[in-house]
Design an enzyme around this catalytic site. Structure first.
Site, mmCIF file in Angstrom:
data_model
loop_
_atom_site.group_PDB
_atom_site.id
_atom_site.type_symbol
_atom_site.label_atom_id
_atom_site.label_comp_id
_atom_site.label_asym_id
_atom_site.label_seq_id
_atom_site.Cartn_x
_atom_site.Cartn_y
_atom_site.Cartn_z
ATOM 1 N N SER A 46 -3.357 11.692 -22.636
ATOM 2 C CA SER A 46 -4.375 10.637 -22.755
ATOM 3 C C SER A 46 -3.727 9.358 -23.257
ATOM 4 C CB SER A 46 -5.492 11.047 -23.725
ATOM 5 O OG SER A 46 -6.135 12.220 -23.312
ATOM 6 N N ASP A 65 0.850 -1.189 0.000
ATOM 7 C CA ASP A 65 0.000 0.000 0.000
ATOM 8 C C ASP A 65 0.885 1.237 0.000
ATOM 9 O OD1 ASP A 65 -1.748 2.089 0.544
ATOM 10 O OD2 ASP A 65 -2.889 0.979 2.041
ATOM 11 N N LEU A 66 0.746 2.075 -1.014
ATOM 12 C CA LEU A 66 1.568 3.286 -1.112
ATOM 13 C C LEU A 66 1.444 4.178 0.106
ATOM 14 C CD1 LEU A 66 0.930 4.304 -4.836
ATOM 15 C CD2 LEU A 66 3.164 3.748 -3.830
ATOM 16 N N LYS A 101 -1.015 15.900 -8.459
ATOM 17 C CA LYS A 101 0.098 15.930 -9.407
ATOM 18 C C LYS A 101 0.959 17.167 -9.172
ATOM 19 C CE LYS A 101 -1.363 12.177 -11.384
ATOM 20 N NZ LYS A 101 -0.670 10.884 -11.139
ATOM 21 N N SER A 112 0.517 14.406 -14.803
ATOM 22 C CA SER A 112 -0.654 14.455 -15.663
ATOM 23 C C SER A 112 -0.900 15.854 -16.185
ATOM 24 C CB SER A 112 -1.885 13.985 -14.881
ATOM 25 O OG SER A 112 -3.074 14.179 -15.627
ATOM 26 N N ILE A 167 -4.623 6.539 -7.357
ATOM 27 C CA ILE A 167 -6.000 6.568 -7.840
ATOM 28 C C ILE A 167 -5.984 7.407 -9.110
ATOM 29 C CG2 ILE A 167 -8.318 7.438 -7.386
ATOM 30 C CD1 ILE A 167 -7.870 6.856 -4.438
ATOM 31 N N TYR A 172 -7.392 15.471 -8.071
ATOM 32 C CA TYR A 172 -6.440 14.588 -8.757
ATOM 33 C C TYR A 172 -5.293 15.406 -9.352
ATOM 34 C CZ TYR A 172 -4.651 11.331 -12.304
ATOM 35 O OH TYR A 172 -3.837 10.539 -13.083
#
Length: 280
Positions: free
Chosen positions: A166, A52-53, A141, A112, A75, A137
């Protein structure tokens, strides 16, 4: 030069499935990790460890003796901040801090476009634009990019942050500019590992698309030269797509649907992503 040991996080994920085999050929030992019970058949030199990170005591032993970490675990959708905190924020800290303690030379990180997702698509953005996240999210990043810069400037631990646009099959007009083929993904990760000196570097993860909306000039020293182009799909995609709404934030911003959804709500479900992970 072949590395002694590489660690790959997110090995059970779609992108991780395409990285495992090429990474296994770049080192004597590849330690693949994720929270899945298993990842199928292993490649020569690969072993799998469930971890688990968000738990430092599970991550630290994995990086002992590693030359580099390819950190793709997270995630990969928008969720409430409380759910994002462990794997995406604390997980990144655990990777960098464990790496520092064990002398890891470099982390290659799956950042991302969502770190800068609120920029209008009419702006051709470089790797040096200020952060402009579109979601929690994307904020994670931004945090990890800043974490990487700090560990480089304070502790001389290198990192390359790949702002992936993408990396999925082309199923919509946005992807005509944002597509990163799996082959180009492997090329990008390979040069991020092989380049002798990187310091702290940001590079966009995008193929050689005619409509690519980002500029990788400041990362050209990596030698990343993508080979694939989404224009091959343009005629069919544009013929089947509904007329774009120029007032829709998701249409107008680099982050696409992530830019238009409410914070904490899923965006991936509306993107038509095909789960075509590589089978072993």
């Amino acid at each position: 030069m072949k590395l002694k040991k590489l660690v790959l996080t997110g090995a059970a994920g779609r992108l991780g499935s395409y990285l495992r085999e090429p990474l296994s050929k770049m080192c004597d030992e590849l330690v693949s990790t994720d929270i899945a019970d298993d990842i199928g058949n292993l490649y020569d030199g690969e072993r799998y460890v469930k971890a688990d990170l968000a738990k430092f005591d599970e991550i630290e032993p994995l990086v002992e003796g590693a030359d580099m970490v390819v950190h793709f675990g997270a995630i990969v959708d928008e969720v409430p901040f409380e759910e994002m905190l462990g794997p995406n924020f604390i997980g990144s800290y655990n990777i960098w801090e464990a790496g520092h303690r064990h002398g890891v030379r470099r982390v290659v990180y799956a950042s991302s476009i969502h770190a800068v997702g609120m920029y209008p698509k009419t702006e051709f953005i470089g790797t040096d634009v200020p952060h402009r996240p579109d979601t929690f999210y994307g904020l994670a990043k931004c945090f990890t990019e800043d974490l990487g810069r700090m560990y480089w400037e304070k502790r001389q631990m290198e990192s390359v942050h790949l702002r992936i646009l993408s990396a999925a099959q082309v199923t919509n007009p946005r992807a005509l500019g944002s597509w990163l083929s799996y082959d180009d993904l492997v090329r990008l990760v390979r040069v991020a590992i092989d380049t002798p000196v990187v310091g702290f570097t940001i590079a966009y993860g995008v193929s050689a698309n005619d409509r690519a909306p980002v500029d990788n000039a400041l990362a050209s020293f990596l030698g990343y030269r993508p080979q694939d182009n989404a224009e091959q799909f343009a005629e069919q995609i544009l013929a089947e797509a509904p007329q774009a709404d120029p007032t829709d934030i998701g249409t107008m911003c680099h982050g696409g649907p992530f830019a238009s959804i409410p914070l904490g709500q899923s965006a991936v479900g509306s993107m038509g992503i095909v789960d075509d992970r590589k089978k072993t």
